[in-house]
Design a protein around this motif. Structure first.
Motif, PDB file in Angstrom:
ATOM      1  N   ALA A   1       0.961  -1.248   0.094  1.00 36.27           N
ATOM      2  CA  ALA A   1      -0.052  -0.118  -0.033  1.00 36.27           C
ATOM      3  C   ALA A   1       0.998   1.349   0.073  1.00 36.27           C
ATOM      4  CB  ALA A   1      -0.877   0.245   1.248  1.00 36.27           C
ATOM      5  N   VAL A   2       0.231   2.201  -0.449  1.00 43.36           N
ATOM      6  CA  VAL A   2       0.925   3.557  -0.099  1.00 43.36           C
ATOM      7  C   VAL A   2       0.461   4.003   0.988  1.00 43.36           C
ATOM      8  CG1 VAL A   2       1.155   6.009  -0.939  1.00 43.36           C
ATOM      9  CG2 VAL A   2       1.350   4.082  -2.630  1.00 43.36           C
ATOM     10  N   ASP A   3       1.188   4.449   2.195  1.00 41.58           N
ATOM     11  CA  ASP A   3       0.873   4.898   3.380  1.00 41.58           C
ATOM     12  C   ASP A   3       0.970   6.331   3.449  1.00 41.58           C
ATOM     13  OD1 ASP A   3       0.333   2.386   4.517  1.00 41.58           O
ATOM     14  OD2 ASP A   3       2.336   1.992   5.248  1.00 41.58           O
ATOM     15  N   ALA A   4       0.103   7.044   3.715  1.00 37.57           N
ATOM     16  CA  ALA A   4       0.253   8.778   3.681  1.00 37.57           C
ATOM     17  C   ALA A   4      -0.164   9.137   5.019  1.00 37.57           C
ATOM     18  CB  ALA A   4      -0.913   9.334   2.545  1.00 37.57           C
ATOM     19  N   ALA A   5       0.849   9.961   5.491  1.00 34.86           N
ATOM     20  CA  ALA A   5       0.515  10.510   6.840  1.00 34.86           C
ATOM     21  C   ALA A   5       0.742  12.238   6.864  1.00 34.86           C
ATOM     22  CB  ALA A   5       1.710   9.824   7.664  1.00 34.86           C
ATOM     23  N   LEU A   6      -0.344  12.782   7.240  1.00 35.22           N
ATOM     24  CA  LEU A   6      -0.216  14.176   7.411  1.00 35.22           C
ATOM     25  C   LEU A   6       0.059  14.549   8.586  1.00 35.22           C
ATOM     26  CD1 LEU A   6      -3.114  16.255   5.907  1.00 35.22           C
ATOM     27  CD2 LEU A   6      -1.912  17.087   7.526  1.00 35.22           C
ATOM     28  N   VAL A   7       1.238  15.484   8.761  1.00 33.79           N
ATOM     29  CA  VAL A   7       1.829  15.618  10.026  1.00 33.79           C
ATOM     30  C   VAL A   7       1.902  17.137  10.240  1.00 33.79           C
ATOM     31  CG1 VAL A   7       2.899  13.626  10.415  1.00 33.79           C
ATOM     32  CG2 VAL A   7       4.349  15.397   9.523  1.00 33.79           C
ATOM     33  N   GLN A   8       1.896  17.504  11.474  1.00 32.50           N
ATOM     34  CA  GLN A   8       2.391  18.947  11.814  1.00 32.50           C
ATOM     35  C   GLN A   8       3.897  18.810  12.419  1.00 32.50           C
ATOM     36  OE1 GLN A   8      -0.229  21.473  13.871  1.00 32.50           O
ATOM     37  NE2 GLN A   8      -2.090  20.929  12.780  1.00 32.50           N
ATOM     38  N   ILE A   9       4.792  19.722  11.898  1.00 34.10           N
ATOM     39  CA  ILE A   9       5.905  19.979  12.406  1.00 34.10           C
ATOM     40  C   ILE A   9       6.651  21.244  12.958  1.00 34.10           C
ATOM     41  CG2 ILE A   9       8.291  19.223  12.258  1.00 34.10           C
ATOM     42  CD1 ILE A   9       7.470  17.342   9.970  1.00 34.10           C
ATOM     43  N   ASN A  10       6.926  21.295  14.253  1.00 35.22           N
ATOM     44  CA  ASN A  10       7.084  22.819  14.642  1.00 35.22           C
ATOM     45  C   ASN A  10       8.551  23.166  14.431  1.00 35.22           C
ATOM     46  OD1 ASN A  10       8.470  21.480  16.758  1.00 35.22           O
ATOM     47  ND2 ASN A  10       7.120  21.891  18.494  1.00 35.22           N
TER      48      ASN A  10
ATOM     49  N   TYR B   1      -3.951   7.897   5.904  1.00 35.64           N
ATOM     50  CA  TYR B   1      -4.655   7.104   5.070  1.00 35.64           C
ATOM     51  C   TYR B   1      -3.752   6.288   4.105  1.00 35.64           C
ATOM     52  CZ  TYR B   1      -8.073   6.192   0.963  1.00 35.64           C
ATOM     53  OH  TYR B   1      -9.025   5.800   0.296  1.00 35.64           O
ATOM     54  N   SER B   2      -4.354   5.111   3.974  1.00 35.16           N
ATOM     55  CA  SER B   2      -3.653   3.769   3.358  1.00 35.16           C
ATOM     56  C   SER B   2      -4.302   3.621   2.142  1.00 35.16           C
ATOM     57  CB  SER B   2      -3.254   2.668   4.310  1.00 35.16           C
ATOM     58  OG  SER B   2      -2.448   1.956   3.808  1.00 35.16           O
ATOM     59  N   LEU B   3      -3.707   3.553   0.853  1.00 31.70           N
ATOM     60  CA  LEU B   3      -4.322   3.222  -0.296  1.00 31.70           C
ATOM     61  C   LEU B   3      -3.363   1.844  -0.928  1.00 31.70           C
ATOM     62  CD1 LEU B   3      -6.598   4.184  -2.407  1.00 31.70           C
ATOM     63  CD2 LEU B   3      -4.930   5.255  -3.526  1.00 31.70           C
ATOM     64  N   ALA B   4      -4.395   0.827  -0.956  1.00 31.36           N
ATOM     65  CA  ALA B   4      -3.824  -0.406  -0.903  1.00 31.36           C
ATOM     66  C   ALA B   4      -3.193  -0.469  -2.657  1.00 31.36           C
ATOM     67  CB  ALA B   4      -4.966  -1.689  -0.738  1.00 31.36           C
TER      68      ALA B   4
ATOM     69  N   ALA C   1       2.228   5.306 -13.464  1.00 34.05           N
ATOM     70  CA  ALA C   1       0.787   4.752 -12.877  1.00 34.05           C
ATOM     71  C   ALA C   1       1.056   4.767 -11.275  1.00 34.05           C
ATOM     72  CB  ALA C   1       1.230   3.323 -13.330  1.00 34.05           C
ATOM     73  N   PHE C   2       2.559   4.614 -10.657  1.00 35.70           N
ATOM     74  CA  PHE C   2       2.760   4.700  -9.180  1.00 35.70           C
ATOM     75  C   PHE C   2       2.446   6.294  -8.719  1.00 35.70           C
ATOM     76  CE2 PHE C   2       4.980   4.892  -5.454  1.00 35.70           C
ATOM     77  CZ  PHE C   2       4.270   3.539  -4.605  1.00 35.70           C
ATOM     78  N   SER C   3       3.056   7.059  -9.514  1.00 36.04           N
ATOM     79  CA  SER C   3       2.647   8.575  -9.358  1.00 36.04           C
ATOM     80  C   SER C   3       1.312   8.938  -9.144  1.00 36.04           C
ATOM     81  CB  SER C   3       3.349   9.473 -10.446  1.00 36.04           C
ATOM     82  OG  SER C   3       2.957  10.754  -9.875  1.00 36.04           O
ATOM     83  N   GLU C   4       0.352   8.299 -10.113  1.00 31.61           N
ATOM     84  CA  GLU C   4      -1.003   8.569 -10.106  1.00 31.61           C
ATOM     85  C   GLU C   4      -1.487   7.868  -8.591  1.00 31.61           C
ATOM     86  OE1 GLU C   4      -2.210   7.184 -13.899  1.00 31.61           O
ATOM     87  OE2 GLU C   4      -1.625   9.261 -14.821  1.00 31.61           O
ATOM     88  N   HIS C   5      -1.098   6.531  -8.591  1.00 31.50           N
ATOM     89  CA  HIS C   5      -1.684   6.187  -7.338  1.00 31.50           C
ATOM     90  C   HIS C   5      -1.291   6.993  -5.993  1.00 31.50           C
ATOM     91  CE1 HIS C   5      -3.217   2.441  -5.180  1.00 31.50           C
ATOM     92  NE2 HIS C   5      -2.045   2.573  -4.430  1.00 31.50           N
TER      93      HIS C   5
END
Ligand SMILES: Nc1ncnc2c1ncn2[C@@H]1O[C@H](COP(=O)(O)OP(=O)(O)O)[C@@H](O)[C@H]1O
Ligand SMILES: [Mg+2]
Length: 369
Positions: free
Chosen positions: A16-25, A36-39, A68-72
């Protein structure tokens, strides 16, 4: 003001492509805001696997997979933004690892190759993209891997305690954090990749051994186990990193000849290989860790975790959840943080870990405009 980054990670497992949205100080402290994880669909995964195993790369197929991977990745980012109710303008940058299709740090011309066209990702999301995190470390004489130890140091460094963080992805890697701020780290060998490949070969519609059901039905086969543990990677000294190039079914199959083993016995023996090689790797550390924290998809494998608890006693085995970070998101968060490091011109490699001659700022950036 904290900045927001999206870390995108897909490791050797290609699950899967694992996507993490973080805040960094400003101090580099990281807070997970959404994930969000997109299989990766089976068809895309088999094409990625094929190109990873073909000796002669086919340029057109490689370019098609780059797109194709970029589009994913774009789909994963868009779904994440919807989930987080945020617009592209609120994100400083995406930090995209890309999909590794080759990792050969010890080749005569050392290289590593991750695909997933960053320009296309930037244009289609409207967000700047930082990418290509591994090559500068290789250019500086390093392995280009593992890169997560610097992040582990940032978030997990403990006072007066020696701890180990073990990521169980396709490949397993250990980070050791010493009581005086020391950091060591290296790949220990396969975690899930052989377990997955063995299952996929027998059950093309399954991608992994869910909850170790197959492995639990088998028994460890000692002669095979001993042969597998002979792989030269295990006795190499760090710095070292590995991938599918070394641990794949072409390596396993000749060792199974004339043995008449059941599918389940092989699966169970492969679990043991992971457990024992991690245990042996810990023995090479300058000081035994007081506590061990696991992360990555392998933490969902109950048999593997049972074996660790048995083999690593008296050290306490936990997951990074006990340190306040969800074990499924550590890697994606690590790349988000490496994106922040790039943005602030801070070195992201740890020369003690990768073997690079000096610290370097990792990555390149493509603007979305
Ligand atoms: N319920 C489960 N039982 C056994 N193994 C699991 C389970 N869930 C995930 N896994 C394993 O975790 C792997 C994914 O781990 P991940 O950390 O994403 O690896 P990578 O970094 O290589 O992508 C899967 O391929 C699978 O082998
Ligand atoms: Mg994964």
């Amino acid at each position: 003001m904290p900045q927001r980054f999206i870390g995108l990670m897909s490791g050797t497992s290609m699950d899967a492509v694992d996507a993490a949205l973080v805040q960094i100080n400003a101090q580099g402290q990281v807070k997970l805001e959404a994930c969000y994880s997109l299989a990766i669909p089976q068809n895309l995964r088999s094409r990625l696997l094929k190109i990873s195993h073909t000796d002669n790369w086919i340029a057109d197929e490689l370019a098609a997979l780059d797109v194709a991977f970029s589009e994913h990745c774009t789909q994963a980012v868009k779904a994440l933004l919807v989930k987080a109710r945020l617009t592209p303008e609120s994100i400083t940058a995406i930090a995209s690892h890309g999909q590794t299709v080759r990792h050969k740090p010890n080749f005569k011309t050392p290289y590593t190759c991750q695909i997933g066209d960053p320009a296309r990702l930037a244009v289609s999301t409207g967000i700047d993209v930082i990418y290509d995190f591994r090559r500068k470390d290789i250019a500086a004489g390093g392995q280009g891997a593992p890169l997560v130890p610097a992040f582990h140091k940032q978030v997990f460094a403990h006072q007066k305690q020696s701890i180990a963080v073990i990521n169980l992805g396709g490949i397993a890697n250990v980070t050791w954090l010493g009581p005086e701020g020391q950091v060591l780290g290296f790949d220990t060998g396969p975690a899930n990749t052989l377990l997955d490949q063995w299952v996929q070969q027998h059950y093309p519609n399954e991608s992994f051994d869910r909850d170790a059901q197959f492995a639990r039905a088998g028994e460890v086969q000692t002669p095979l186990l001993e042969q597998l543990l002979q792989h030269p990677f295990f006795s190499k000294t760090a710095p070292k990193s590995t991938g599918r190039e070394e641990f794949n079914l072409d390596w396993l199959k000749p060792l199974l000849e004339k043995k008449q083993l059941s599918f389940e016995d092989v699966q169970r023996t492969l679990v043991e290989v992971t457990a024992i090689t991690v245990k042996d790797a810990l023995k090479t550390l300058p000081q035994q860790p007081d506590a061990i924290y696991f992360c990555g998809g392998g933490t969902n494998n109950p048999l593997l975790m049972e074996r660790f608890a048995e083999l690593l006693t008296p050290a306490k085995c936990n997951t990074t959840e006990n340190l306040g970070v969800d074990p499924q998101w550590v890697e994606a968060m690590a790349f988000a943080w490496l994106g922040w490091c790039y943005e602030h011109k801070k070195p992201g490699n740890q020369p003690e870990v990768t073997g690079a001659s000096h610290p370097v700022v990792l990555g390149s950036k493509v603007l979305h405009q």
